[in-house]
Motif scaffolding. Structure first.
Motif, mmCIF file in Angstrom:
data_model
loop_
_atom_site.group_PDB
_atom_site.id
_atom_site.type_symbol
_atom_site.label_atom_id
_atom_site.label_comp_id
_atom_site.label_asym_id
_atom_site.label_seq_id
_atom_site.Cartn_x
_atom_site.Cartn_y
_atom_site.Cartn_z
ATOM 1 N N ALA A 32 0.850 -1.189 0.000
ATOM 2 C CA ALA A 32 0.000 0.000 0.000
ATOM 3 C C ALA A 32 0.882 1.232 0.000
ATOM 4 N N PRO A 33 0.704 2.138 -0.957
ATOM 5 C CA PRO A 33 1.535 3.343 -0.985
ATOM 6 C C PRO A 33 1.171 4.293 0.144
ATOM 7 N N GLU A 34 2.082 5.156 0.492
ATOM 8 C CA GLU A 34 1.798 6.177 1.495
ATOM 9 C C GLU A 34 0.767 7.149 0.930
ATOM 10 N N LEU A 35 -0.185 7.531 1.764
ATOM 11 C CA LEU A 35 -1.238 8.453 1.342
ATOM 12 C C LEU A 35 -1.066 9.787 2.043
ATOM 13 N N ARG A 36 -1.244 10.870 1.300
ATOM 14 C CA ARG A 36 -1.159 12.198 1.879
ATOM 15 C C ARG A 36 -2.260 13.088 1.328
ATOM 16 N N SER A 37 -2.775 13.950 2.194
ATOM 17 C CA SER A 37 -3.662 15.006 1.727
ATOM 18 C C SER A 37 -2.793 16.212 1.395
ATOM 19 N N VAL A 38 -3.095 16.883 0.291
ATOM 20 C CA VAL A 38 -2.261 17.991 -0.165
ATOM 21 C C VAL A 38 -3.083 19.271 -0.256
ATOM 22 N N LYS A 39 -2.555 20.328 0.345
ATOM 23 C CA LYS A 39 -3.193 21.641 0.239
ATOM 24 C C LYS A 39 -2.520 22.397 -0.907
ATOM 25 N N ILE A 40 -3.326 22.903 -1.826
ATOM 26 C CA ILE A 40 -2.800 23.562 -3.019
ATOM 27 C C ILE A 40 -3.313 24.999 -3.092
ATOM 28 N N ALA A 41 -2.385 25.951 -3.216
ATOM 29 C CA ALA A 41 -2.763 27.348 -3.449
ATOM 30 C C ALA A 41 -2.570 27.658 -4.928
ATOM 31 N N GLN A 195 4.109 38.015 -5.566
ATOM 32 C CA GLN A 195 3.638 38.395 -4.232
ATOM 33 C C GLN A 195 3.316 37.161 -3.391
ATOM 34 N N LEU A 196 2.730 36.155 -4.039
ATOM 35 C CA LEU A 196 2.415 34.908 -3.348
ATOM 36 C C LEU A 196 3.696 34.253 -2.827
ATOM 37 N N GLU A 197 4.699 34.209 -3.681
ATOM 38 C CA GLU A 197 5.975 33.596 -3.295
ATOM 39 C C GLU A 197 6.644 34.395 -2.177
ATOM 40 N N ASP A 198 6.588 35.730 -2.265
ATOM 41 C CA ASP A 198 7.191 36.573 -1.229
ATOM 42 C C ASP A 198 6.498 36.386 0.117
ATOM 43 N N GLY A 201 7.583 33.326 1.682
ATOM 44 C CA GLY A 201 8.956 33.454 2.139
ATOM 45 C C GLY A 201 9.084 34.212 3.448
ATOM 46 N N THR A 202 8.116 35.064 3.761
ATOM 47 C CA THR A 202 8.160 35.834 5.008
ATOM 48 C C THR A 202 7.389 35.155 6.133
ATOM 49 N N GLY A 203 6.942 33.923 5.899
ATOM 50 C CA GLY A 203 6.326 33.150 6.982
ATOM 51 C C GLY A 203 4.819 33.038 6.952
ATOM 52 N N ALA A 204 4.158 33.607 5.948
ATOM 53 C CA ALA A 204 2.700 33.477 5.871
ATOM 54 C C ALA A 204 2.317 32.042 5.570
ATOM 55 N N THR A 205 1.160 31.622 6.067
ATOM 56 C CA THR A 205 0.681 30.290 5.729
ATOM 57 C C THR A 205 0.198 30.290 4.288
ATOM 58 N N LEU A 206 -0.034 29.106 3.752
ATOM 59 C CA LEU A 206 -0.506 28.991 2.374
ATOM 60 C C LEU A 206 -1.837 29.714 2.209
ATOM 61 N N THR A 207 -2.720 29.555 3.187
ATOM 62 C CA THR A 207 -4.041 30.189 3.134
ATOM 63 C C THR A 207 -3.921 31.703 3.197
ATOM 64 N N GLU A 208 -3.060 32.206 4.086
ATOM 65 C CA GLU A 208 -2.874 33.652 4.225
ATOM 66 C C GLU A 208 -2.272 34.256 2.956
ATOM 67 N N ALA A 209 -1.256 33.574 2.416
ATOM 68 C CA ALA A 209 -0.600 34.081 1.213
ATOM 69 C C ALA A 209 -1.560 34.125 0.029
ATOM 70 N N ALA A 210 -2.375 33.074 -0.136
ATOM 71 C CA ALA A 210 -3.335 33.034 -1.241
ATOM 72 C C ALA A 210 -4.384 34.124 -1.097
ATOM 73 N N ALA A 211 -4.832 34.371 0.149
ATOM 74 C CA ALA A 211 -5.851 35.386 0.386
ATOM 75 C C ALA A 211 -5.343 36.780 0.019
ATOM 76 N N LYS A 212 -4.049 37.049 0.256
ATOM 77 C CA LYS A 212 -3.488 38.362 -0.019
ATOM 78 C C LYS A 212 -3.484 38.689 -1.511
ATOM 79 N N VAL A 213 -3.376 37.681 -2.349
ATOM 80 C CA VAL A 213 -3.267 37.935 -3.789
ATOM 81 C C VAL A 213 -4.540 37.562 -4.556
ATOM 82 N N GLY A 214 -5.585 37.229 -3.817
ATOM 83 C CA GLY A 214 -6.839 36.868 -4.497
ATOM 84 C C GLY A 214 -6.845 35.473 -5.067
ATOM 85 N N GLY A 215 -5.986 34.599 -4.530
ATOM 86 C CA GLY A 215 -5.959 33.215 -4.997
ATOM 87 C C GLY A 215 -6.901 32.333 -4.202
ATOM 88 N N ARG A 216 -6.804 31.068 -4.434
ATOM 89 C CA ARG A 216 -7.678 30.110 -3.757
ATOM 90 C C ARG A 216 -6.857 28.940 -3.238
#
Length: 233
Positions: A32-41, A195-198, A201-216
Motif C-alpha cells: 500500500a503506498p503512502e497516502l497524503r492530503s495535499v493543500k494547493i494554493a 507576491q504569493l511567493e514573497d 517566504g516571510t512566513g505566511a501560511t498557504l491560506t494567508e498568502a493566497a488570500a493576499k493575492v486573491g488566490g484560492r
C-alpha cells in the motif's frame, strides 16, 4: 487456433511454501503506498479578472481604437472551376454564358462533383487578391473569368452575398469589457504570483498568502480509490 480447456477442479491448492515464494516475488503488488492530503494554493488570470473593473471610458476608447476587431466583413458563397490553360477556361465561360449550369459544366470539363466546385463562404481577405477583386464585384448568379492566379485560370460564380457591417457600441460593450479585463488580468498575474511567493517566504501560511493575492486554496484528500489506481499493475 489452439484451445486449452480450463479445469479448476484439477488444480491443486498451493501449499504454504508455494504461497510464501509467490508473495516474496510479488510483494510490490500488495504494498500500500503512502497516502497524503495535499493543500494547493493557486492563482490564475481568471481569478484576477474577477476583481478588475473596467470603466465606461476604457470601453469607449477601446471601441474607437479597435473597431476593426468587432466589424463584420462582407462574405460571399462562391463556386469555382480551375483550368490549366486559358482556352479551356474561355470555353467554360462560353458554355455558362449560353445558360448551362455551373455544376454541369464543371462535371463535364473537370469531372468535378457538386462539392468539388464549392469554394465556400469567404471574405475578401481570405482570397488571392485577383480572385478577391473579381468575386467581390460580381453579381449573384453571373459567372466571371477567366482570372489568373498561381493555381491556374479560374471561373467564378457568386451564389450568395452576406453584407458586413460596423457594430454599435451597445452591441459589443460586454465583449470589449471582457477582453480588456482578460488583458489586464494577464499583466497583473505575474506580479501576483511573485507576491504569493514573497508572502510564503516571510512566513505566511498557504491560506494567508493566497488570500493576499486573491488566490484560492484547495485540498486534495487521500483516498482508497487513488490507492487502488496506484496499485494497479
Amino acid at each position: 487456433l489452439t484451445s486449452f480447456p480450463v479445469l479448476p477442479e484439477k488444480i491443486t491448492t498451493p501449499g504454504d511454501a508455494e504461497l510464501d515464494e509467490f508473495f516474496s516475488k510479488n510483494k510490490t503488488v500488495y504494498s500500500a503506498p503512502e497516502l497524503r492530503s495535499v493543500k494547493i494554493a493557486s492563482i490564475s488570470a481568471e481569478m484576477v479578472a474577477e476583481g478588475i473593473k473596467i470603466s465606461e471610458d476604457d470601453i469607449k476608447t477601446a471601441f474607437e481604437q479597435r473597431v476593426d476587431e468587432f466589424t463584420t466583413p462582407e462574405s460571399r458563397d462562391v463556386r469555382q472551376m480551375v483550368f490549366e490553360d486559358l482556352a479551356k477556361a474561355n470555353l467554360a465561360m462560353s458554355r455558362l454564358s449560353k445558360g448551362e449550369a455551373f455544376v454541369a459544366v464543371a462535371k463535364d470539363m473537370l469531372n468535378w462533383e457538386d462539392a468539388d466546385s464549392l469554394l465556400g463562404t469567404v471574405t475578401k481577405d481570405a482570397l488571392d487578391p485577383a480572385l478577391a477583386e473579381a468575386s467581390f464585384v460580381a453579381e449573384i448568379g453571373k459567372p466571371v473569368g477567366p482570372i489568373e492566379s498561381p493555381f491556374g485560370q479560374h471561373v467564378l460564380l457568386v451564389e450568395k452575398i452576406t453584407a458586413g457591417g460596423n457594430p454599435e457600441l451597445a452591441d459589443v460593450r460586454q465583449k470589449i469589457a471582457n477582453k480588456l479585463r482578460a488583458e489586464k488580468a494577464i499583466s497583473i498575474l505575474y506580479d501576483r504570483a511573485n507576491q504569493l511567493e514573497d508572502s510564503l517566504g516571510t512566513g505566511a501560511t498557504l491560506t494567508e498568502a493566497a488570500a493576499k493575492v486573491g488566490g484560492r486554496v484547495g485540498i486534495v484528500e487521500r483516498s482508497e480509490e487513488h490507492t487502488a489506481e496506484l496499485q494497479s499493475p
